[in-house]
Scaffold this motif. Structure first.
Motif, short mmCIF file in Angstrom:
data_model
loop_
_atom_site.label_atom_id
_atom_site.label_comp_id
_atom_site.label_asym_id
_atom_site.label_seq_id
_atom_site.Cartn_x
_atom_site.Cartn_y
_atom_site.Cartn_z
N GLY A 142 0.91 -0.99 -0.18
CA GLY A 142 0.25 -0.14 -0.15
C GLY A 142 1.43 1.56 -0.08
N ASP A 143 0.15 2.66 0.69
CA ASP A 143 1.05 3.27 0.69
C ASP A 143 1.96 3.30 2.00
OD1 ASP A 143 0.01 4.84 -1.38
OD2 ASP A 143 -1.84 5.43 -0.54
N LEU A 144 1.89 2.59 2.36
CA LEU A 144 2.64 2.98 4.18
C LEU A 144 3.11 1.80 4.65
CD1 LEU A 144 0.56 5.25 5.80
CD2 LEU A 144 1.65 5.45 5.14
N GLY A 145 2.93 0.42 3.59
CA GLY A 145 3.77 -0.75 4.22
C GLY A 145 3.51 -1.08 5.06
N ILE A 146 5.00 -1.33 6.74
CA ILE A 146 5.04 -1.23 7.85
C ILE A 146 5.24 0.21 8.53
CG2 ILE A 146 5.93 -2.36 9.75
CD1 ILE A 146 6.93 -4.58 7.27
N PHE A 147 4.17 0.25 9.02
CA PHE A 147 4.40 2.07 9.27
C PHE A 147 4.75 2.11 11.06
CE2 PHE A 147 2.18 6.26 10.17
CZ PHE A 147 2.71 7.35 9.10
N GLY A 148 5.06 3.20 11.60
CA GLY A 148 5.06 3.68 12.53
C GLY A 148 4.85 4.78 12.85
N SER A 149 3.53 5.74 13.62
CA SER A 149 3.29 7.03 14.66
C SER A 149 4.52 7.65 14.55
CB SER A 149 2.44 6.87 15.30
OG SER A 149 2.41 8.67 15.30
N GLY A 150 5.00 8.97 13.37
CA GLY A 150 5.95 9.34 13.60
C GLY A 150 7.56 9.20 13.43
N LEU A 151 7.52 7.67 12.78
CA LEU A 151 9.00 7.12 12.47
C LEU A 151 8.92 7.71 11.36
CD1 LEU A 151 8.85 4.84 15.51
CD2 LEU A 151 10.21 6.60 14.83
N GLY A 152 7.08 6.59 9.92
CA GLY A 152 7.62 6.38 8.50
C GLY A 152 7.15 5.36 8.46
N SER A 153 8.30 4.45 7.38
CA SER A 153 7.26 3.44 7.46
C SER A 153 8.82 2.24 6.96
CB SER A 153 6.94 3.08 5.20
OG SER A 153 5.57 3.66 6.05
N GLY A 154 8.94 1.38 7.55
CA GLY A 154 9.72 -0.02 6.75
C GLY A 154 11.06 -0.58 8.14
N ASN A 155 11.59 0.24 7.46
CA ASN A 155 13.28 -0.86 8.75
C ASN A 155 12.74 0.15 10.03
OD1 ASN A 155 14.31 -3.43 7.00
ND2 ASN A 155 15.22 -1.96 6.14
N LYS A 156 12.98 1.26 9.45
CA LYS A 156 12.87 2.21 11.10
C LYS A 156 12.17 1.62 12.40
CE LYS A 156 13.64 7.24 12.59
NZ LYS A 156 13.78 8.12 13.03
N VAL A 157 11.03 1.34 11.75
CA VAL A 157 9.62 1.14 12.50
C VAL A 157 10.16 -0.28 12.98
CG1 VAL A 157 7.45 0.67 12.61
CG2 VAL A 157 8.67 2.33 10.93
N LEU A 158 10.57 -1.41 12.05
CA LEU A 158 10.85 -2.18 12.86
C LEU A 158 11.44 -2.16 14.57
CD1 LEU A 158 10.70 -4.61 9.37
CD2 LEU A 158 9.28 -4.34 11.54
N GLN A 159 13.02 -1.70 14.30
CA GLN A 159 14.23 -1.22 14.87
C GLN A 159 13.62 -0.93 16.52
OE1 GLN A 159 17.31 1.00 13.06
NE2 GLN A 159 17.80 -0.72 11.43
N VAL A 160 12.27 0.30 15.90
CA VAL A 160 12.32 1.18 17.41
C VAL A 160 10.87 0.15 17.39
CG1 VAL A 160 11.23 2.68 17.97
CG2 VAL A 160 13.36 3.37 16.49
#
Length: 312
Positions: A185-203
């Motif tokens: 989709g537009d956002l994939g794996i998304f975190g509020s205030g973090l964006g999408s993808g690997n950074k979200v998974l890390q945090v």
């Protein structure tokens, strides 16, 4: 049911430590007629607010839209309506298996609230398995994780709608996502205030495992390796997605891309056996084709700065 189709828990009680337990919910067609829209109070199709060791399998959950809640069809929302032996607020949702189900025609998919934010984050939701489910026409968020749920396995599911795979805030420890076929989709794996993808998974998902999935859409550059990425749904070469057959053709680039060189995505044979005769149609795919109400995705999907939504 108009407001809730099925709800477990959610009523204040004075019995210390009481938890609805060892429940099997199977081979049910939970359905809201479309002519209820804008006429009746509608919240969701299925919700657990307090419970442990619950198996939800072989069901068809159909038709849910934004009304008196935000449009999630299936909810696991810890609410501390119980008390412990000291009389303090108490709540838990744990050891939940959601397997071999179809979720059809819901604005959003599954919401998990890990702790009761209305009661100082008391309670805990943990131990969720989502295996071999098919999501058809779920245009918004497939999963939403709020308030620190724990230990979530998402395995061998298929959804090719347009929304985010996961919308998250806070920390979800112990998430494993493998052997699925999902559109980013537009956002994939998304975190509020973090964006999408690997950074979200890390945090937000420390120690998570996201491998052996087939991801469709833009986002390979910022989502994890160990998965297969395609640009368009057509490239997956489903046998007949328009008619609800999400088996992979012999020449699909996703064949053998799951664990142990097996196919990712829903096992249609197992799913069809589980739901055979449940819904009043020759094939579950016809339900979606006939009844999809084309409910729009709410604007919140596009605005990352706005808060995520916890159901009440």
């Amino acid at each position: 049911g108009a407001g809730y189709g099925i709800i477990i828990g959610g009523c204040p009680n004075g019995i210390p430590g009481i938890v609805p337990s060892d429940i099997t919910f199977t081979r049910n067609h939970v359905f809201k007629p479309l002519d209820w829209k804008d006429k009746w109070v509608v919240k969701n199709i299925f919700e657990v607010k307090l419970g442990r060791r619950i198996r939800i399998e072989g069901n068809v959950f159909e038709n849910n839209w934004v009304a008196n809640q935000s449009g999630f069809g299936i909810l696991f929302t810890v609410r501390t309506d119980g008390v412990d032996t000291q009389g303090k607020p108490f709540g838990v949702i744990e050891d939940i298996t959601f397997a071999n189900n179809m979720v059809i025609n819901s604005t959003h998919g599954i919401n998990i609230l890990g702790q009761d934010e209305a009661r100082q984050n008391i309670g805990q939701g943990k131990g969720f398995i989502f295996r071999n489910n098919l999501f058809v026409k779920v245009p918004g968020r497939l999963f939403q994780f709020l308030q620190n749920p724990k230990d979530i396995l998402i395995e061998k599911n298929t959804s090719v709608s347009s929304g985010a795979i996961i919308m998250s805030e806070n920390t979800t420890a112990g998430m494993v996502m493998r052997d699925n076929i999902f559109t980013l989709g537009d956002l994939g794996i998304f975190g509020s205030g973090l964006g999408s993808g690997n950074k979200v998974l890390q945090v937000n998902f420390p120690g998570s495992v996201v491998q052996f999935n087939g991801f469709i859409g833009e986002g390979e550059a910022w989502h994890p390796g160990g998965n297969t990425y395609l640009k368009k749904v057509e490239e997956a070469r489903f046998v007949d997605a328009a008619q609800g057959n999400y088996r992979l053709q012999p020449k699909s680039p996703l064949r053998g891309k799951g664990q142990k060189k097996k196919d990712p995505g829903v096992d249609m044979d197992a799913l069809e056996a589980a739901v055979k005769g449940v819904a009043p149609a020759a094939a579950p795919s016809k339900i979606a084709a006939e009844l999809y109400m084309n409910d729009p995705v709410p604007p919140i999907e596009k605005v990352s700065a706005r808060p995520l939504v916890a159901a009440r």
